[in-house]
Design an enzyme around this catalytic site. Structure first.
Site, PDB file in Angstrom:
ATOM      1  N   GLU A   1       0.729  -1.098  -0.001  1.00  0.00           N
ATOM      2  CA  GLU A   1       0.136   0.165   0.102  1.00  0.00           C
ATOM      3  C   GLU A   1       0.796   1.250   0.009  1.00  0.00           C
ATOM      4  OE1 GLU A   1      -2.564  -0.010   3.612  1.00  0.00           O
ATOM      5  OE2 GLU A   1      -3.881   1.726   2.856  1.00  0.00           O
TER       6      GLU A   1
ATOM      7  N   LYS B   1      -8.753   2.896  -2.880  1.00  0.00           N
ATOM      8  CA  LYS B   1      -9.352   2.189  -1.599  1.00  0.00           C
ATOM      9  C   LYS B   1     -10.891   2.753  -1.245  1.00  0.00           C
ATOM     10  CE  LYS B   1      -7.480   1.255   2.855  1.00  0.00           C
ATOM     11  NZ  LYS B   1      -6.359   1.441   3.760  1.00  0.00           N
TER      12      LYS B   1
ATOM     13  N   TYR C   1      -9.776   4.610  12.822  1.00  0.00           N
ATOM     14  CA  TYR C   1      -9.841   4.258  14.311  1.00  0.00           C
ATOM     15  C   TYR C   1      -8.439   3.653  14.612  1.00  0.00           C
ATOM     16  CZ  TYR C   1      -9.993  -0.573  11.905  1.00  0.00           C
ATOM     17  OH  TYR C   1      -9.602  -1.199  11.173  1.00  0.00           O
TER      18      TYR C   1
ATOM     19  N   CYS D   1      -5.702  -3.458   1.615  1.00  0.00           N
ATOM     20  CA  CYS D   1      -5.616  -3.179   3.123  1.00  0.00           C
ATOM     21  C   CYS D   1      -7.096  -3.548   3.706  1.00  0.00           C
ATOM     22  CB  CYS D   1      -4.858  -2.348   3.790  1.00  0.00           C
ATOM     23  SG  CYS D   1      -4.018  -2.799   5.353  1.00  0.00           S
TER      24      CYS D   1
ATOM     25  N   SER E   1      -0.144  -3.064   7.039  1.00  0.00           N
ATOM     26  CA  SER E   1      -0.925  -3.517   8.132  1.00  0.00           C
ATOM     27  C   SER E   1       0.190  -3.653   9.081  1.00  0.00           C
ATOM     28  CB  SER E   1      -1.360  -4.978   7.988  1.00  0.00           C
ATOM     29  OG  SER E   1      -2.067  -5.350   9.221  1.00  0.00           O
TER      30      SER E   1
ATOM     31  N   LYS F   1      -0.884 -10.792  15.268  1.00  0.00           N
ATOM     32  CA  LYS F   1      -1.519 -10.306  14.161  1.00  0.00           C
ATOM     33  C   LYS F   1      -1.015 -11.076  12.977  1.00  0.00           C
ATOM     34  CE  LYS F   1      -3.360  -6.117  12.238  1.00  0.00           C
ATOM     35  NZ  LYS F   1      -3.322  -4.729  12.372  1.00  0.00           N
TER      36      LYS F   1
ATOM     37  N   GLY G   1      21.323   4.516  29.659  1.00  0.00           N
ATOM     38  CA  GLY G   1      21.836   4.219  30.979  1.00  0.00           C
ATOM     39  C   GLY G   1      21.664   2.980  31.583  1.00  0.00           C
TER      40      GLY G   1
ATOM     41  N   SER H   1      21.569   0.328  34.535  1.00  0.00           N
ATOM     42  CA  SER H   1      21.278   0.435  35.908  1.00  0.00           C
ATOM     43  C   SER H   1      21.593  -0.803  36.714  1.00  0.00           C
ATOM     44  CB  SER H   1      19.875   1.064  36.093  1.00  0.00           C
ATOM     45  OG  SER H   1      18.953  -0.135  36.039  1.00  0.00           O
TER      46      SER H   1
ATOM     47  N   ILE I   1      16.424  -4.747  34.902  1.00  0.00           N
ATOM     48  CA  ILE I   1      15.970  -5.749  33.860  1.00  0.00           C
ATOM     49  C   ILE I   1      15.767  -4.833  32.707  1.00  0.00           C
ATOM     50  CG2 ILE I   1      13.714  -5.875  34.521  1.00  0.00           C
ATOM     51  CD1 ILE I   1      14.266  -8.893  33.578  1.00  0.00           C
TER      52      ILE I   1
ATOM     53  N   GLU J   1       5.254   1.085  34.167  1.00  0.00           N
ATOM     54  CA  GLU J   1       5.870   2.262  34.784  1.00  0.00           C
ATOM     55  C   GLU J   1       5.097   3.404  33.972  1.00  0.00           C
ATOM     56  OE1 GLU J   1      10.732   0.962  35.100  1.00  0.00           O
ATOM     57  OE2 GLU J   1       9.824   2.519  33.981  1.00  0.00           O
TER      58      GLU J   1
END
Lengths: 541, 541
Positions: free
Chosen positions: B44, B111, B117, B147, B173, B179, B286, B288, B291, B398
């Site tokens: 596309e 198309k 959305y 698509c 897509s 997916k 950085g 630390s 993980i 986080e």
């Protein structure tokens, strides 16, 4: 009946807070009844507020809307015309208006024209309506339209063909410079052309980066303005229809605002609503002795009062004495809390830590950014400790070309001048000084050559073209979407144009992490001008 | 003719760079010819790339597109099917596909179904097409869809009724977990139901926060998968149609990826494309000892190579010895440049400057934020000096609840784990260790309790619920849009749910200023989940 009265509720909703919005609608309806109004008209989507963005999609919105209807149903003896999200049984979602009297819904209108350009994303949320609503009341035939509908000649013509006399137009039309007058001028022609009275009610208030100016009005079918409400003020306004004259009585209009007054009042309203609705006790900003922070300070004080505003001057080696003097003087004139915090030890500690990494690299913008980031971190520290919102003080010219430090002078929750070009900053500063007996901004702040004071004897114009040239190029490129070659053809120097455009394109990443700020232009960054960060578009043609 | 060959160009465009895209399309077409393909299908909008956002609106796009057509017209002896922006004389703009042979345009398809959305805003840019395109070639009848069209049963049925044999589907897509398989499983059913062969060609590559996985495929009308291309790889794939069998020859599919392999490869691709297409020589982050930064480092190294990655450990009083050990060990295992920069003197200088302002206020998050901001400023200093991009290392858990410092650990241009919940971070770290002989992430980094190390003996779980609970609530609230009461009804503690939702709602301002990062979920912040910052929506119902 010789006449009837319509109340225009120039209403400032709190986005997403249906309870408080409905409570205020009830109070306004009761006030309108006291003044003998037969109808009260609220803005577009008044129950939930505009734009609620993805809150429009929350599954519980239907239940909340039903509860709002129940509360509004208790109001008797006045017709309510208000906006809501209409979720139908077949799963469609409409931007709708209800006509309600004594708890009975007399009609529902679904907006037919959904804007999905500029700052608008209504097709993300709503389906298009396909039917007009006409209702007769007090021997008068009313139609209902919602915002974009009234700008579709086709839609208004269809409504006119249903022999409607007055059209109630519910709006949430965002402000931009000159738009309040533009709406009236354009719709006067429409009223005349289609022989319709227009009762135009607009939302007022700041919502994130959008300002709604209100400026509601009534135009008679002759094209005459019967009523024009003030801009940037929440209140009820009344229009009286004289049956014999077949027109709304002409009352004195709110005085027209100069362009600078209009912008200034818009920025004040946006700042006040952002701070108060976010629940901050006050604001804090860095005062540099320059014009951007000076103007931001004035706007902050006018928005929420000097007692809620804290200013901090954070000098370094390159800060001139007159900057300290002027900042101190301005803080004094405005009566705000003021402090001075030297940043030498902080910048030095950063440099000492970085020295082993930098080795013999020559000084460059890195060292300048450290100063800006030391200041940003200090402001954020004070904000974290005492809860005041940091106002960012950068202007649109800087932000366009990236003449600002990410995580430095860009820190803050609200960038008051984000959509204001530097040349307009100067005009606004002069305007603000002109409206009080003693100028709140020391004259020297306005007249001295702008400088970021991050290097010895630095002037903005060492790195950038003069601001009138820079803003001319930026306006052509951003607001008018002209190409590089078009702009050069207007008479700007090729080299300068190429540089400016390169900087604008390259700094999208910086703008994307900047705080929001009130939109006053027809092409504001972020919500309205949506560019990919990574892209290979070359200016050229 | 016994058979013919179609080339599927799983193509990674550089958004907005029409010249380089067309150049690559020409190379791929020439390669396809070498392999005796009669037709080559691109994704596309292949000429300009997807999504080009407001670049789609640039006035000069028409001229640039015309130039691209001229260049493509020079390719002989193969049918090109490619995507472009079709600006028609009546001012309409379509998301279109062209079928071109020997410089002649055989047909254009606009198309019909424009998604508006989730992450899509196509109604901002395009008008809807209303007509099918069918062309016959090599005695075979082809249809073209773009698509979203293939997900509209109505649209595909109409095409099937035109006796089409093979449908060429051009796609951009975006990836989300699962997916790639979901598309194939769903379209197998469609192929069978409507008796159509489907040739599905998808864009590949990272574009800002979107990942395109490719995973192009061919499905025979029997529902059988004839070809499945690998995910996250740019290449040409060939499908051979056997006229006698009336089907595409089945070739070996790319091996299926585990969920963690899929996510990991997606993040690697996104990071590589962001860094390289932005023109950065390398990255810095950085490290630390925790993980999140460990996983980010591994992804960075896999994306662009250890020689282009710099890691810095920035210990403070609360940094444990094992953090320093583990960070040092990981940097060594991965072979990246590594340095240690103590932040005590910097934090102290901030505290000394702020002390007169703070007075006797007790220590709180302010002091923790100073540590994070000292680190952020150091990283930015190194980035400014040497040009490497700062990678941000925070995760979705986080960021959802604001357990991160704006202008501190949030600094950076690309947040690799922005859309990855903490529980998945653990899985990805284990996955990465499982695929190399010696684990790249020291075991202790994975097994020790997570801590921000901003206070003595701090653990994340002092302030937050355990991550499996937190992520469960977040997933229900964000991805599934469940209400507070629904989530409590699932068995989570009321108090915990209320707190988590309050934090998510309150931290929109922080997320808005965070950097972009690759989307792997069905509800990523910013482009997909669009909430107002100021709003009064109360969780409840």
């Amino acid at each position: 009946m010789k006449s009837f009265k319509i109340a225009l509720a120039q209403f400032s909703p709190f986005i997403g807070d249906l309870d408080s919005n409905v409570q205020k609608m009830i109070e306004q309806a009761n006030e309108a009844k006291k003044q003998n109004a037969e109808i009260i008209v609220f803005p577009e989507l008044s129950i939930v507020g505009y734009p609620a963005e993805d809150l429009f999609l929350r599954p519980s919105l239907a239940k909340r809307t039903a509860q709002a209807f129940e509360k509004l149903a208790a109001i008797k003896d006045i017709v309510l015309v208000f906006g809501f999200v209409n979720l139908t049984e077949d799963g469609q979602r409409y931007n709708a208006a209800a006509v309600m009297k004594d708890g009975q819904v007399l009609g529902i209108y679904n907006k037919q024209n959904l804007p999905n350009y500029s700052v608008f994303d209504e097709k993300r949320y709503f389906n298009e309506g396909h039917q007009h609503l006409v209702f007769e009341y007090l021997g008068h035939k009313f139609g209902v339209l919602i915002c974009e509908d009234v700008w579709s000649l086709n839609t208004v013509q269809q409504l006119a063909q249903l022999n409607v006399e007055s059209v109630l137009v519910l709006n949430a039309s965002p402000y931009e410079v000159g738009k309040p007058q533009h709406r009236i001028v354009t719709l006067k022609e429409l009223a005349k052309q289609l022989n319709l009275h227009l009762v135009y009610v607009n939302q007022v208030g700041g919502q994130d980066d959008l300002i709604f100016d209100g400026t509601s009005f009534v135009i008679n079918q002759s094209g005459e303005v019967a009523l024009q409400a003030p801009s940037f003020t929440e209140d009820l306004y009344f229009a009286e229809y004289q049956v014999e004259n077949k027109s709304y009585q002409v009352v004195e209009s709110a005085p027209a605002l100069s362009t600078m007054a209009e912008i200034y009042q818009g920025l004040v309203l946006a700042t006040r609503d952002y701070v108060q609705r976010s629940g901050f006790p006050g604001v804090i900003l860095g005062l540099s002795g320059g014009i951007d922070s000076a103007l931001t300070l004035a706007i902050a004080v006018d928005a929420i009062g000097a007692d809620k505003v804290q200013a901090v001057m954070m000098p370094y080696t390159y800060t001139s004495q007159i900057s300290v003097e002027d900042a101190t003087e301005q803080a004094k004139r405005m009566g705000v809390t003021f402090g001075i915090a030297e940043i030498h030890p902080i910048v030095n500690s950063f440099m000492q830590t970085l020295y082993p990494f930098f080795g013999n690299s020559p000084a460059d913008a890195t060292e300048e950014n450290l100063q800006a980031r030391a200041r940003g971190t200090l402001l954020m520290g004070l904000s974290n400790k005492f809860g005041n919102l940091v106002l960012s003080t950068g202007n649109k010219s800087e932000l366009s070309v990236g003449y600002c430090t990410l995580y430095g002078d860009m820190v803050g929750g609200f960038a008051v001048l984000k959509d204001v070009y530097k040349t307009i900053v100067f005009e606004l500063a002069k305007y603000r000084n002109s409206i009080s007996e003693t100028p709140v901004i020391p004259e020297r702040v306005i007249t001295r050559p702008p400088s970021a004071e991050l290097r010895p004897d630095q002037k903005d114009q060492d790195s950038l073209p003069a601001y009138d040239i820079l803003d001319g190029i930026l306006y052509a490129y951003i607001e008018e979407e002209q190409s590089q070659e078009d702009i050069i053809a207007k008479g700007f120097e090729r080299e300068v144009v190429e540089k400016v455009i390169r900087l604008v394109d390259r700094n999208e990443y910086k703008r994307r992490q900047g705080s929001i700020g009130p939109r006053i232009s027809s092409r504001a960054f972020s919500r309205e001008r949506r560019y990919p960060i990574v892209n290979g578009w070359k200016p050229g043609v």
